[in-house]
Design a protein around this motif. Sequence first.
Motif, PDB file in Angstrom:
ATOM      1  N   VAL A  13       0.832  -1.202   0.000  1.00  0.00           N
ATOM      2  CA  VAL A  13       0.000   0.000   0.000  1.00  0.00           C
ATOM      3  C   VAL A  13       0.872   1.259   0.000  1.00  0.00           C
ATOM      4  O   VAL A  13       0.587   2.235  -0.706  1.00  0.00           O
ATOM      5  N   VAL A  14       1.940   1.244   0.782  1.00  0.00           N
ATOM      6  CA  VAL A  14       2.845   2.396   0.822  1.00  0.00           C
ATOM      7  C   VAL A  14       3.435   2.659  -0.560  1.00  0.00           C
ATOM      8  O   VAL A  14       3.476   3.802  -1.040  1.00  0.00           O
ATOM      9  N   GLN A  15       3.885   1.606  -1.234  1.00  0.00           N
ATOM     10  CA  GLN A  15       4.516   1.752  -2.540  1.00  0.00           C
ATOM     11  C   GLN A  15       3.532   2.187  -3.624  1.00  0.00           C
ATOM     12  O   GLN A  15       3.875   2.974  -4.510  1.00  0.00           O
ATOM     13  N   THR A  16       2.295   1.682  -3.557  1.00  0.00           N
ATOM     14  CA  THR A  16       1.341   1.938  -4.635  1.00  0.00           C
ATOM     15  C   THR A  16       0.433   3.138  -4.410  1.00  0.00           C
ATOM     16  O   THR A  16      -0.031   3.760  -5.377  1.00  0.00           O
ATOM     17  N   HIS A  17       0.171   3.502  -3.132  1.00  0.00           N
ATOM     18  CA  HIS A  17      -0.796   4.563  -2.863  1.00  0.00           C
ATOM     19  C   HIS A  17      -0.224   5.753  -2.089  1.00  0.00           C
ATOM     20  O   HIS A  17      -0.755   6.861  -2.198  1.00  0.00           O
ATOM     21  N   VAL A  18       0.812   5.520  -1.285  1.00  0.00           N
ATOM     22  CA  VAL A  18       1.324   6.596  -0.433  1.00  0.00           C
ATOM     23  C   VAL A  18       2.457   7.355  -1.106  1.00  0.00           C
ATOM     24  O   VAL A  18       2.376   8.580  -1.290  1.00  0.00           O
ATOM     25  N   LEU A  19       3.513   6.663  -1.491  1.00  0.00           N
ATOM     26  CA  LEU A  19       4.678   7.341  -2.072  1.00  0.00           C
ATOM     27  C   LEU A  19       4.363   8.072  -3.374  1.00  0.00           C
ATOM     28  O   LEU A  19       4.857   9.189  -3.585  1.00  0.00           O
ATOM     29  N   PRO A  20       3.524   7.517  -4.269  1.00  0.00           N
ATOM     30  CA  PRO A  20       3.217   8.261  -5.500  1.00  0.00           C
ATOM     31  C   PRO A  20       2.514   9.592  -5.252  1.00  0.00           C
ATOM     32  O   PRO A  20       2.536  10.468  -6.120  1.00  0.00           O
ATOM     33  N   ARG A  21       1.884   9.754  -4.096  1.00  0.00           N
ATOM     34  CA  ARG A  21       1.191  11.004  -3.779  1.00  0.00           C
ATOM     35  C   ARG A  21       2.048  11.936  -2.919  1.00  0.00           C
ATOM     36  O   ARG A  21       1.559  12.949  -2.428  1.00  0.00           O
ATOM     37  N   THR A  22       3.306  11.560  -2.722  1.00  0.00           N
ATOM     38  CA  THR A  22       4.222  12.348  -1.905  1.00  0.00           C
ATOM     39  C   THR A  22       5.282  12.986  -2.796  1.00  0.00           C
ATOM     40  O   THR A  22       5.889  12.290  -3.613  1.00  0.00           O
ATOM     41  N   PRO A  23       5.498  14.307  -2.681  1.00  0.00           N
ATOM     42  CA  PRO A  23       6.571  14.928  -3.458  1.00  0.00           C
ATOM     43  C   PRO A  23       7.899  14.195  -3.247  1.00  0.00           C
ATOM     44  O   PRO A  23       8.214  13.780  -2.138  1.00  0.00           O
ATOM     45  N   VAL A  25      10.835  15.115  -2.940  1.00  0.00           N
ATOM     46  CA  VAL A  25      11.747  15.702  -1.962  1.00  0.00           C
ATOM     47  C   VAL A  25      11.421  15.267  -0.536  1.00  0.00           C
ATOM     48  O   VAL A  25      12.280  15.312   0.351  1.00  0.00           O
ATOM     49  N   TRP A  26      10.180  14.814  -0.285  1.00  0.00           N
ATOM     50  CA  TRP A  26       9.773  14.427   1.071  1.00  0.00           C
ATOM     51  C   TRP A  26       9.654  12.922   1.259  1.00  0.00           C
ATOM     52  O   TRP A  26       9.297  12.461   2.341  1.00  0.00           O
ATOM     53  N   GLN A  27       9.942  12.133   0.245  1.00  0.00           N
ATOM     54  CA  GLN A  27       9.675  10.699   0.354  1.00  0.00           C
ATOM     55  C   GLN A  27      10.527  10.023   1.424  1.00  0.00           C
ATOM     56  O   GLN A  27      10.039   9.158   2.158  1.00  0.00           O
ATOM     57  N   ARG A  28      11.800  10.397   1.526  1.00  0.00           N
ATOM     58  CA  ARG A  28      12.632   9.808   2.572  1.00  0.00           C
ATOM     59  C   ARG A  28      12.130  10.224   3.953  1.00  0.00           C
ATOM     60  O   ARG A  28      12.119   9.425   4.893  1.00  0.00           O
ATOM     61  N   GLY A  33       8.996   8.948   8.932  1.00  0.00           N
ATOM     62  CA  GLY A  33       7.831   9.200   9.769  1.00  0.00           C
ATOM     63  C   GLY A  33       6.958   7.971   9.926  1.00  0.00           C
ATOM     64  O   GLY A  33       6.446   7.693  11.018  1.00  0.00           O
ATOM     65  N   LEU A  34       6.778   7.219   8.836  1.00  0.00           N
ATOM     66  CA  LEU A  34       6.003   5.980   8.923  1.00  0.00           C
ATOM     67  C   LEU A  34       6.658   5.003   9.897  1.00  0.00           C
ATOM     68  O   LEU A  34       5.979   4.392  10.733  1.00  0.00           O
ATOM     69  N   ASN A  35       7.955   4.873   9.793  1.00  0.00           N
ATOM     70  CA  ASN A  35       8.690   3.939  10.649  1.00  0.00           C
ATOM     71  C   ASN A  35       8.673   4.388  12.103  1.00  0.00           C
ATOM     72  O   ASN A  35       8.483   3.583  13.020  1.00  0.00           O
ATOM     73  N   ALA A  36       8.844   5.704  12.313  1.00  0.00           N
ATOM     74  CA  ALA A  36       8.984   6.212  13.681  1.00  0.00           C
ATOM     75  C   ALA A  36       7.648   6.432  14.379  1.00  0.00           C
ATOM     76  O   ALA A  36       7.541   6.217  15.595  1.00  0.00           O
ATOM     77  N   LEU A  37       6.622   6.859  13.644  1.00  0.00           N
ATOM     78  CA  LEU A  37       5.388   7.312  14.285  1.00  0.00           C
ATOM     79  C   LEU A  37       4.142   6.517  13.909  1.00  0.00           C
ATOM     80  O   LEU A  37       3.234   6.379  14.731  1.00  0.00           O
ATOM     81  N   THR A  58      21.435  11.610  14.557  1.00  0.00           N
ATOM     82  CA  THR A  58      20.775  11.731  13.252  1.00  0.00           C
ATOM     83  C   THR A  58      19.273  11.525  13.381  1.00  0.00           C
ATOM     84  O   THR A  58      18.471  12.258  12.786  1.00  0.00           O
ATOM     85  N   ALA A  59      18.877  10.518  14.176  1.00  0.00           N
ATOM     86  CA  ALA A  59      17.454  10.223  14.353  1.00  0.00           C
ATOM     87  C   ALA A  59      16.716  11.409  14.964  1.00  0.00           C
ATOM     88  O   ALA A  59      15.623  11.782  14.513  1.00  0.00           O
ATOM     89  N   GLU A  60      17.317  12.014  15.988  1.00  0.00           N
ATOM     90  CA  GLU A  60      16.646  13.132  16.654  1.00  0.00           C
ATOM     91  C   GLU A  60      16.577  14.356  15.746  1.00  0.00           C
ATOM     92  O   GLU A  60      15.593  15.100  15.780  1.00  0.00           O
ATOM     93  N   SER A  61      17.595  14.562  14.916  1.00  0.00           N
ATOM     94  CA  SER A  61      17.552  15.671  13.958  1.00  0.00           C
ATOM     95  C   SER A  61      16.470  15.434  12.903  1.00  0.00           C
ATOM     96  O   SER A  61      15.740  16.358  12.522  1.00  0.00           O
ATOM     97  N   LYS A  62      16.354  14.196  12.453  1.00  0.00           N
ATOM     98  CA  LYS A  62      15.309  13.853  11.477  1.00  0.00           C
ATOM     99  C   LYS A  62      13.920  14.109  12.068  1.00  0.00           C
ATOM    100  O   LYS A  62      13.030  14.630  11.394  1.00  0.00           O
ATOM    101  N   MET A  63      13.740  13.731  13.344  1.00  0.00           N
ATOM    102  CA  MET A  63      12.450  13.931  13.981  1.00  0.00           C
ATOM    103  C   MET A  63      12.131  15.418  14.117  1.00  0.00           C
ATOM    104  O   MET A  63      10.987  15.845  13.882  1.00  0.00           O
ATOM    105  N   ALA A  64      13.120  16.214  14.487  1.00  0.00           N
ATOM    106  CA  ALA A  64      12.900  17.655  14.621  1.00  0.00           C
ATOM    107  C   ALA A  64      12.464  18.264  13.294  1.00  0.00           C
ATOM    108  O   ALA A  64      11.538  19.087  13.244  1.00  0.00           O
ATOM    109  N   ARG A  65      13.108  17.854  12.199  1.00  0.00           N
ATOM    110  CA  ARG A  65      12.739  18.380  10.875  1.00  0.00           C
ATOM    111  C   ARG A  65      11.348  17.893  10.469  1.00  0.00           C
ATOM    112  O   ARG A  65      10.570  18.644   9.874  1.00  0.00           O
TER     113      ARG A  65
END
Length: 310
Positions: A13-23, A25-28, A33-37, A58-65
Motif C-alpha cells: 500500500v505504501v509503494q502503490t498509494h502513499v509514495l506516489p502522492r508524496t513529493p 523531496v519528502w519521500q525519505r 515518519g512511517l517507521n517512527a510514528l 541523526t534520528a533526533e535531527s530527522k524527527m525535529a525536521r
Amino acid sequence: MSSNSILEATATVVQTHVLPRTPQVWQRQLKFGLNALALRPFMSGNANARQTGVRRGTAESKMARLLANKKLPNTLAKIVLCLAQMTEASIVNIDHSDFDGLVALVFAAQTRKGRALPVFLETAYSGKTTARDDAPKRTQFMRAAYNEQQKSGDETSRTLATLRTFHEMLGFWPKLVFDRGFGSKEIIQYLATQNATFYIRMKAGRYAELNGDTMRLRNMPRRDSRIMLYGIPFRIIRSPKNGKDEEPWYILTNDMTSSRTKIVRTYYHRFEIEETFRDVKSLLGLGKAQFNKPLSLAVLLWFTVLGVLL
C-alpha cells in the motif's frame, strides 16, 4: 493474516498509494515518519526516532525536521482521504480532543463497529489551559499562545475554516454528525447553505419556531417536529431517554427523508469517535504527547491516522 502478510500488505500500500502522492523531496522523510510514528506506539518524539535504527543524533535531527514541516500535513491529508475511500453516503463524526495544552478537531468516519476511523484533522492551542499567574512556565507559554491565536479568530471561525478545507479537499460533503458544542448559529447556517446533510445535538433549552410559536426544544409536543431556526426549515428529533442521560437527545437535522429511528441511530454512533480518542491516547500512547506547537501535534496525528489506515 500472519504478521509477515500484514507487513507485506502494508509495504504494498505504501509503494502503490502513499509514495506516489508524496513529493519526491519528502519521500525519505515520509518513510522515516512511517517507521517512527505510524507503525509503533508513541513514547516521545526522540524515543520513537531512536527506535528506527538510525544513529541517535541523526534520528533526533530527522524527527525535529519532520515535526517542523509545515507543508507535510496537507500532503498527508490528501493521502489519508484517498485511502479512506469515502463517498457522499459516508457518515463522519466531528469532535475535539485535548492534548496537554493543544487541541485537535478530528473528523472520523463511522464504522458501526465501535470505533470511528479518523480521516481529517486540524490542531490549535487549547483554551482549557489555566490563566493563573503562578502556573508552570510551559502552561503560561501555552496560554499566551492561545490568547494570541484568538486575535485571528475564535473556535467557531476555526471550525468553519476546517470544514471548508475538508470539503474542498474531498470534493463533496459526506453526512456530518456533531455534539452539542457545535450548535452555533454560524455553523448551522453555513452547513445549511452548503446543502451538507448534518445532525447536531442541541441543548434542550434552545428555542425554535414551531407552527409560528417560539418554544424550547424540550417542550416540542412531538418526537419528530418540523421547525424553523434562523429562518431555515429543519427537523428536531427527540430520542428515547438513553441510559445515564437525564434527558433525551434533541437532534437538529436538515435530513427530511430518513426515519426518526435511523436518525437516532446515526447520532448514537457518534460515540465511536470518543472510543477512538481513548484508544489513540491509551493504546497508541498519544496521551503522553507534550508538544508546544500545534504543527508538531498535527504531524504526529496524521502519521498515527495513516498507520491506522495501513
